[in-house]
Scaffold this active site. Structure first.
Site, PDB file in Angstrom:
ATOM      1  CG  PHE A  61      -0.663  14.420  13.430  1.00 30.38           C
ATOM      2  CD1 PHE A  61       0.129  13.663  14.287  1.00 30.38           C
ATOM      3  CD2 PHE A  61      -1.666  15.212  13.983  1.00 30.38           C
ATOM      4  CE1 PHE A  61      -0.052  13.716  15.673  1.00 30.38           C
ATOM      5  CE2 PHE A  61      -1.844  15.272  15.371  1.00 30.38           C
ATOM      6  CZ  PHE A  61      -1.043  14.516  16.208  1.00 30.38           C
ATOM      7  CE  LYS A  69      -5.819   2.744  11.648  1.00 28.86           C
ATOM      8  NZ  LYS A  69      -4.779   1.788  11.218  1.00 28.86           N
ATOM      9  N   GLY A  71       0.819  -1.223   0.000  1.00 22.98           N
ATOM     10  CA  GLY A  71       0.000   0.000   0.000  1.00 22.98           C
ATOM     11  C   GLY A  71       0.847   1.265   0.000  1.00 22.98           C
ATOM     12  CB  SER A 122      -5.082   7.413  12.800  1.00 16.61           C
ATOM     13  OG  SER A 122      -5.653   8.637  12.380  1.00 16.61           O
ATOM     14  CE1 TYR A 137      -8.716   6.412  10.366  1.00 12.88           C
ATOM     15  CE2 TYR A 137      -8.501   4.166   9.566  1.00 12.88           C
ATOM     16  CZ  TYR A 137      -7.929   5.371   9.948  1.00 12.88           C
ATOM     17  OH  TYR A 137      -6.565   5.512   9.910  1.00 12.88           O
TER      18      TYR A 137
HETATM   19  C1  WQD Z   1      -7.790  17.746   5.467  1.00 14.37           C
HETATM   20  C2  WQD Z   1      -8.398  19.153   5.402  1.00 14.37           C
HETATM   21  C3  WQD Z   1     -10.791  19.161   5.152  1.00 14.37           C
HETATM   22  C4  WQD Z   1     -10.731  17.367   1.135  1.00 14.37           C
HETATM   23  C5  WQD Z   1      -8.215  12.139   7.477  1.00 14.37           C
HETATM   24  C6  WQD Z   1      -8.586  11.033   8.397  1.00 14.37           C
HETATM   25  C7  WQD Z   1      -7.450  10.717   9.319  1.00 14.37           C
HETATM   26  C8  WQD Z   1      -6.174  10.474   8.545  1.00 14.37           C
HETATM   27  C9  WQD Z   1      -5.892  11.608   7.587  1.00 14.37           C
HETATM   28  C10 WQD Z   1      -5.776   8.096   8.408  1.00 14.37           C
HETATM   29  C11 WQD Z   1      -9.691  19.285   6.207  1.00 14.37           C
HETATM   30  C12 WQD Z   1     -10.118  19.763   3.928  1.00 14.37           C
HETATM   31  C13 WQD Z   1     -10.381  17.866   2.382  1.00 14.37           C
HETATM   32  C14 WQD Z   1     -11.286  18.228   0.156  1.00 14.37           C
HETATM   33  C15 WQD Z   1     -11.098  20.067   1.693  1.00 14.37           C
HETATM   34  N1  WQD Z   1      -6.210   9.245   7.847  1.00 14.37           N
HETATM   35  N2  WQD Z   1     -10.570  19.208   2.643  1.00 14.37           N
HETATM   36  N3  WQD Z   1     -11.455  19.562   0.476  1.00 14.37           N
HETATM   37  O1  WQD Z   1      -9.964  14.754   7.508  1.00 14.37           O
HETATM   38  O2  WQD Z   1      -7.784  15.764   8.420  1.00 14.37           O
HETATM   39  O3  WQD Z   1      -7.979  13.306   8.209  1.00 14.37           O
HETATM   40  O4  WQD Z   1      -7.047  11.760   6.763  1.00 14.37           O
HETATM   41  O5  WQD Z   1      -5.317   7.954   9.517  1.00 14.37           O
HETATM   42  O6  WQD Z   1      -7.782   9.559  10.018  1.00 14.37           O
HETATM   43  O7  WQD Z   1      -9.659  11.462   9.185  1.00 14.37           O
HETATM   44  O8  WQD Z   1      -7.810  14.711   6.152  1.00 14.37           O
HETATM   45  O9  WQD Z   1      -7.298  15.291   3.827  1.00 14.37           O
HETATM   46  O10 WQD Z   1      -9.662  14.562   4.408  1.00 14.37           O
HETATM   47  O11 WQD Z   1      -8.835  16.818   5.136  1.00 14.37           O
HETATM   48  O12 WQD Z   1     -11.251  21.266   1.956  1.00 14.37           O
HETATM   49  O13 WQD Z   1     -11.622  17.822  -0.993  1.00 14.37           O
HETATM   50  O14 WQD Z   1      -8.756  19.433   4.055  1.00 14.37           O
HETATM   51  O15 WQD Z   1     -11.955  19.902   5.518  1.00 14.37           O
HETATM   52  O16 WQD Z   1      -9.712  20.588   6.773  1.00 14.37           O
HETATM   53  P1  WQD Z   1      -8.473  14.721   7.617  1.00 14.37           P
HETATM   54  P2  WQD Z   1      -8.426  15.287   4.794  1.00 14.37           P
END
Ligand code: WQD
Length: 366
Positions: A177, A152, A10, A124, A148
């Site tokens: 993060f 974890k 992955g 996570s 999810y």
């Molecule tokens: C980041 C920021 C969105 C998409 C997730 C999981 C977490 C981890 C990391 C595994 C936020 C904004 C996002 C888009 C946007 N994964 N956004 N437009 O939600 O912080 O964390 O991924 O461990 O468990 O929850 O990451 O990249 O989805 O969002 O504005 O099309 O980008 O609102 O502020 P997130 P993300």
């Protein structure tokens, strides 16, 4: 050292396998290839000049898991294998509990069978409760807000109980993060199936022309520019953290937790800006309503990893964007389609080693 890596084909797993091979470790990969391609491991092998041994298997197949663990008898296990889409976990919670939690129970029982008791677990930052107290320390309250994240959290608690029940275990829990970016060669990277949920891969697909524009989920958050702020960490820095954790566990028994982050936050608008600079054009975006479940900002305190593992993130958001762009521009369609079909373990290992290349027309390492 011989390391068995679940989910090693992955995104983060393949980067860790590359660094392990380059550091001279022997690597076995246990992966069901449900969300990955052997192409990633073939490219890892070509870059490292050494090949991992792939064992096709599912974490829910406890007999196969035990058979492989007894066959390989690794010195340590890094456990990446699992389902990881927050939105999908809300729709299919049982699939997530079964695959992630039951799968990990199966893994631990297989390790006990083979007397293997050194484990690094891919956790996570999503296990942390929403908090105004930033940066987040490892002892911050935990309370996941989606299935999810709860899988974890449950696995972390299970591992804590395991370490208490037996003084023989050495367990490292790594709280990621926001992993982003790709290996600087551009040969391996993130290859999400379907529409990316996460920000950076979505931006990357806009940059390469697969998506029209970035939707910014809200610009009314109490953050420095109103958009969401996160602690983005380069996948190569993240992978290195796993090697440092393995080394630490070689000399320490018990259960340990480390944040793997940069210690600072970057806004959505700034990520778009960095990626626009990386690809050489201003990427189009539109402000839309907030995404349900999102919080304004979170970022971690990586001091413990620095003091105990000697680890710290070396790469900033500009490098994350540049490396992600190199991967995406060199591989607009990722690794290409792959269906395991009736390929045998031998077929795939011959492909990974470069002995045969009949699996698909996928481009191999240039
Ligand atoms: C980041 C920021 C969105 C998409 C997730 C999981 C977490 C981890 C990391 C595994 C936020 C904004 C996002 C888009 C946007 N994964 N956004 N437009 O939600 O912080 O964390 O991924 O461990 O468990 O929850 O990451 O990249 O989805 O969002 O504005 O099309 O980008 O609102 O502020 P997130 P993300």
């Amino acid at each position: 050292m011989h390391v068995l890596v679940t989910g090693g084909a992955g995104y983060i797993g393949s980067h860790a396998v590359l660094l392990l091979l380059e550091a001279g470790h022997q690597v076995s990969v246990y992966d069901n290839l449900s969300n990955s391609s052997p192409e990633s491991l073939r490219r890892v092998c070509a870059m490292a000049g050494a090949s991992p041994e792939l064992f096709i298997g599912d974490l829910l197949d406890s007999d196969r898991l035990k058979e492989v663990m007894l066959n390989v008898k690794p010195d340590a296990v890094i456990h990446f294998g699992g389902l990881k889409a927050v939105g999908e976990s809300v729709e299919k919670p049982l699939a997530y509990y079964r695959n992630n939690v039951v799968g990990t129970v199966n893994l631990i029982e297989a390790m006990e069978c083979a007397d293997v008791r050194r484990l690094v677990f891919s956790s996570s930052a999503t296990v942390y409760a929403e908090s105004k107290k930033l940066p987040l320390m490892e002892d911050a309250p935990r309370d996941a807000s989606n299935p999810y994240g709860r899988t974890k959290l449950h696995i972390e608690q299970m591992l804590e109980d395991l370490a208490v029940s037996s003084g023989e275990w050495s367990i490292g829990i790594l709280r990621y993060f926001n992993p982003v970016g790709a290996h600087p060669s551009g040969n391996i990277g993130e290859d999400p199936q379907g529409i990316p949920n996460n920000l950076m891969p979505f931006i990357s697909q806009v940059a390469v022309g697969r998506r029209n524009e970035v939707k910014i989920f809200g610009k009314d958050y109490p953050t420095y520019d109103g958009t969401g702020v996160r602690d983005y960490i380069h996948v190569v820095d993240l992978a290195q953290g796993h090697l440092d954790a393995i080394d630490f566990l070689t000399h320490h028994k018990g259960q340990f937790v480390w944040n793997l982050g940069t210690g600072s936050g970057t806004s959505v608008l700034d990520v778009i800006g960095a990626f626009s600079r990386a690809c050489g054009r201003q990427l189009p975006y539109k402000i839309v309503e907030r995404r349900a479940g999102d919080i304004a900002e979170y970022y971690g305190d990586p001091t413990a990893a620095r003091l105990e593992l000697g680890w710290k993130a070396e790469r900033g958001i500009e490098e994350m964007a540049c490396d992600m762009w190199k991967w995406q521009s060199q591989n607009p369609a990722g690794y290409g389609e792959f269906e395991i079909g009736d390929y045998t373990n031998e077929d795939l290992n011959a492909y990974i080693k470069g002995i045969k290349d009949t699996l698909s027309s996928t481009n191999v390492v240039s």
